[in-house]
Design an enzyme around this catalytic site. Structure first.
Site, PDB file in Angstrom:
ATOM      1  N   ASN A   6       0.860  -1.186   0.000  1.00  0.00           N
ATOM      2  CA  ASN A   6       0.000   0.000   0.000  1.00  0.00           C
ATOM      3  C   ASN A   6       0.895   1.234   0.000  1.00  0.00           C
ATOM      4  O   ASN A   6       1.485   1.566   1.029  1.00  0.00           O
ATOM      5  CB  ASN A   6      -0.899  -0.018   1.245  1.00  0.00           C
ATOM      6  CG  ASN A   6      -1.693   1.272   1.395  1.00  0.00           C
ATOM      7  OD1 ASN A   6      -1.871   2.015   0.437  1.00  0.00           O
ATOM      8  ND2 ASN A   6      -2.175   1.532   2.607  1.00  0.00           N
ATOM      9  N   TRP A   7       0.969   1.892  -1.147  1.00  0.00           N
ATOM     10  CA  TRP A   7       1.886   3.039  -1.263  1.00  0.00           C
ATOM     11  C   TRP A   7       1.339   4.315  -0.620  1.00  0.00           C
ATOM     12  O   TRP A   7       2.035   5.308  -0.532  1.00  0.00           O
ATOM     13  CB  TRP A   7       2.189   3.318  -2.734  1.00  0.00           C
ATOM     14  CG  TRP A   7       3.018   2.270  -3.413  1.00  0.00           C
ATOM     15  CD1 TRP A   7       3.541   1.129  -2.855  1.00  0.00           C
ATOM     16  CD2 TRP A   7       3.428   2.266  -4.779  1.00  0.00           C
ATOM     17  NE1 TRP A   7       4.246   0.427  -3.797  1.00  0.00           N
ATOM     18  CE2 TRP A   7       4.191   1.097  -4.986  1.00  0.00           C
ATOM     19  CE3 TRP A   7       3.222   3.138  -5.854  1.00  0.00           C
ATOM     20  CZ2 TRP A   7       4.753   0.780  -6.225  1.00  0.00           C
ATOM     21  CZ3 TRP A   7       3.772   2.821  -7.088  1.00  0.00           C
ATOM     22  CH2 TRP A   7       4.530   1.653  -7.265  1.00  0.00           C
ATOM     23  N   LYS A   8       0.083   4.285  -0.260  1.00  0.00           N
ATOM     24  CA  LYS A   8      -0.577   5.487   0.283  1.00  0.00           C
ATOM     25  C   LYS A   8      -0.383   6.649  -0.697  1.00  0.00           C
ATOM     26  O   LYS A   8      -0.377   6.420  -1.904  1.00  0.00           O
ATOM     27  CB  LYS A   8      -0.045   5.814   1.684  1.00  0.00           C
ATOM     28  CG  LYS A   8      -0.023   4.581   2.597  1.00  0.00           C
ATOM     29  CD  LYS A   8       0.208   4.909   4.023  1.00  0.00           C
ATOM     30  CE  LYS A   8       0.454   3.632   4.799  1.00  0.00           C
ATOM     31  NZ  LYS A   8       0.180   3.757   6.208  1.00  0.00           N
ATOM     32  N   HIS A  31      -9.543   1.020   4.925  1.00  0.00           N
ATOM     33  CA  HIS A  31      -8.246   1.237   5.590  1.00  0.00           C
ATOM     34  C   HIS A  31      -8.463   2.176   6.780  1.00  0.00           C
ATOM     35  O   HIS A  31      -9.278   3.099   6.706  1.00  0.00           O
ATOM     36  CB  HIS A  31      -7.235   1.829   4.602  1.00  0.00           C
ATOM     37  CG  HIS A  31      -5.839   1.827   5.129  1.00  0.00           C
ATOM     38  ND1 HIS A  31      -5.388   2.770   6.023  1.00  0.00           N
ATOM     39  CD2 HIS A  31      -4.793   0.988   4.912  1.00  0.00           C
ATOM     40  CE1 HIS A  31      -4.123   2.498   6.324  1.00  0.00           C
ATOM     41  NE2 HIS A  31      -3.740   1.426   5.663  1.00  0.00           N
ATOM     42  N   GLU A  45      -6.870   4.613   7.819  1.00  0.00           N
ATOM     43  CA  GLU A  45      -6.688   6.042   7.515  1.00  0.00           C
ATOM     44  C   GLU A  45      -7.935   6.613   6.857  1.00  0.00           C
ATOM     45  O   GLU A  45      -8.266   7.785   7.039  1.00  0.00           O
ATOM     46  CB  GLU A  45      -5.437   6.228   6.640  1.00  0.00           C
ATOM     47  CG  GLU A  45      -4.161   5.996   7.460  1.00  0.00           C
ATOM     48  CD  GLU A  45      -2.956   5.551   6.665  1.00  0.00           C
ATOM     49  OE1 GLU A  45      -2.946   5.670   5.428  1.00  0.00           O
ATOM     50  OE2 GLU A  45      -1.993   5.051   7.292  1.00  0.00           O
ATOM     51  N   GLU A  70      -5.190  -5.021  10.770  1.00  0.00           N
ATOM     52  CA  GLU A  70      -4.176  -3.990  10.963  1.00  0.00           C
ATOM     53  C   GLU A  70      -4.445  -3.235  12.260  1.00  0.00           C
ATOM     54  O   GLU A  70      -5.307  -2.334  12.292  1.00  0.00           O
ATOM     55  CB  GLU A  70      -4.209  -2.998   9.798  1.00  0.00           C
ATOM     56  CG  GLU A  70      -3.939  -3.618   8.458  1.00  0.00           C
ATOM     57  CD  GLU A  70      -3.376  -2.597   7.491  1.00  0.00           C
ATOM     58  OE1 GLU A  70      -2.232  -2.784   7.056  1.00  0.00           O
ATOM     59  OE2 GLU A  70      -4.055  -1.600   7.199  1.00  0.00           O
ATOM     60  N   GLY A 127       2.453   2.462  10.564  1.00  0.00           N
ATOM     61  CA  GLY A 127       3.345   3.599  10.344  1.00  0.00           C
ATOM     62  C   GLY A 127       4.052   4.067  11.601  1.00  0.00           C
ATOM     63  O   GLY A 127       4.636   5.156  11.620  1.00  0.00           O
ATOM     64  N   SER A 161       3.588  -1.924  10.160  1.00  0.00           N
ATOM     65  CA  SER A 161       5.049  -1.771  10.290  1.00  0.00           C
ATOM     66  C   SER A 161       5.827  -3.055   9.969  1.00  0.00           C
ATOM     67  O   SER A 161       6.880  -3.298  10.558  1.00  0.00           O
ATOM     68  CB  SER A 161       5.416  -1.267  11.692  1.00  0.00           C
ATOM     69  OG  SER A 161       4.858   0.012  11.921  1.00  0.00           O
ATOM     70  N   GLY A 196       2.814  -1.099   4.268  1.00  0.00           N
ATOM     71  CA  GLY A 196       2.773   0.308   3.886  1.00  0.00           C
ATOM     72  C   GLY A 196       4.161   0.818   3.568  1.00  0.00           C
ATOM     73  O   GLY A 196       4.716   0.580   2.492  1.00  0.00           O
ATOM     74  N   GLY A 197       4.774   1.503   4.531  1.00  0.00           N
ATOM     75  CA  GLY A 197       6.063   2.175   4.331  1.00  0.00           C
ATOM     76  C   GLY A 197       7.119   1.318   3.643  1.00  0.00           C
ATOM     77  O   GLY A 197       7.784   1.778   2.697  1.00  0.00           O
TER      78      GLY A 197
HETATM   79  C1  PEP Z   1      -0.713   0.158   5.839  1.00  0.00           C
HETATM   80  O1  PEP Z   1      -0.670   1.228   5.264  1.00  0.00           O
HETATM   81  O2  PEP Z   1      -1.679  -0.579   5.663  1.00  0.00           O
HETATM   82  C2  PEP Z   1       0.387  -0.220   6.722  1.00  0.00           C
HETATM   83  C3  PEP Z   1       0.351  -1.378   7.336  1.00  0.00           C
HETATM   84  O3  PEP Z   1       1.419   0.683   6.853  1.00  0.00           O
HETATM   85  P1  PEP Z   1       2.852   0.416   7.555  1.00  0.00           P
HETATM   86  O4  PEP Z   1       3.380  -0.878   7.026  1.00  0.00           O
HETATM   87  O5  PEP Z   1       3.673   1.595   7.140  1.00  0.00           O
HETATM   88  O6  PEP Z   1       2.616   0.351   9.023  1.00  0.00           O
END
Ligand code: PEP
Length: 261
Positions: free
Chosen positions: A12-14, A102, A104, A174, A180, A220, A241-242
């Site tokens: 997930n590049w956001k 999600h 966010e 999640e 993040g 993360s 994500g990141g």
């Molecule tokens: C996400 O955006 O779904 C996520 C899990 O981000 P991260 O891996 O950065 O915590």
């Protein structure tokens, strides 16, 4: 059994990577991954909407086995919804997977469980696979209601879906406090919640749906922690994500069997 479910690892590049950067990122990822990686794991990437057309062209032209995903969509097919994107348009662009609900989106854009349920239905109506995100806040975890919260999110999203529809979808657990933040849930904690999600699917939908639905962990995840989560019997994949913004790191996550350390 977990062995019958093909692992799925999603990036997930956001709101990162313009369409030029997206092409570079996916080209590098495709270079780093081998046939045996794609045979063992389904790999999806979820760039911003503005990158999708370029990515579709690249994936088609180079016949890449990376699956195209979106980060969101609107439940309606068309109409006066300024700034929103229809699931019809995503399907037309070769999108296979759509992240829905999600944390966010729930937190910053006020998406309710009911609205998320409509998105799940819309994504499936147009032949795509929803990745339904659920998870608890730190306060909910600390006050002992994490399982209730997550089970409720699953119930509202799935109660009107058929057994076959749920079998083919993906759920991502999640914990919001781990997204993040650099904080991981422990693999054992994640397994406990994911097992509870599977039980809820059995109760709300059917036992066969619970056995077939693929459930990811997200929060993360890095190359160094991927294997530990993937070893858990109910965890079938990872939503990253990141770490998915760095093709080398993301490739190592996909290759978690080789890079277990
Ligand atoms: C996400 O955006 O779904 C996520 C899990 O981000 P991260 O891996 O950065 O915590």
């Amino acid at each position: 059994m977990a062995t019958e479910r093909l692992p799925i690892i999603s990036g997930n590049w956001k709101m990162n990577n313009n369409h030029f950067e997206a092409i570079q990122c996916v080209q590098k990822l495709a270079y780093l991954l081998q046939k045996e990686d794609f045979d063992a794991v389904e790999v999806t990437v979820h760039p911003p909407f503005t990158d999708l057309r370029s990515m579709q062209t690249l994936i088609d032209a180079d016949q890449l086995r990376i699956r195209l995903g979106a980060q969101n969509c609107h439940p309606e097919e068309k109409g006066a919804f300024t700034g929103e994107v229809s699931p019809v348009f995503l399907a037309k662009l070769g999108v296979h997977f759509v992240i829905v609900g999600h944390s966010e989106r729930r937190e910053h854009f006020g998406e309710t469980d009911e609205f998320v349920a409509r998105k799940v239905a819309a994504v499936q109506k147009h032949g795509m696979t929803p990745i339904l995100c659920v998870g608890e806040t730190l306060a909910e975890r600390e006050s002992g209601v994490a399982l209730d919260k997550v089970r409720h999110q699953v119930r509202v999203a799935l109660e009107k879906r058929s057994s076959d529809q749920v079998k083919s979808m993906v759920i991502a657990y999640e914990p919001i406090w781990a997204i993040g933040t650099g904080k991981n849930a422990t693999a054992t904690d994640a397994q406990e919640v994911v097992a509870a999600i599977r039980e809820e699917v059995a109760a709300v939908v059917s036992r066969p749906a619970a056995q077939s639905v693929r459930i990811q962990y997200g929060g993360s995840v890095k190359a160094g922690t991927a294997a530990e989560f993937m070893r858990q019997p109910d965890i079938d994949g990872l939503l990253v994500g990141g770490a998915s913004l760095d093709p080398t790191e993301f490739a190592r996550i996909v290759q978690y069997r080789r890079h277990a350390y």
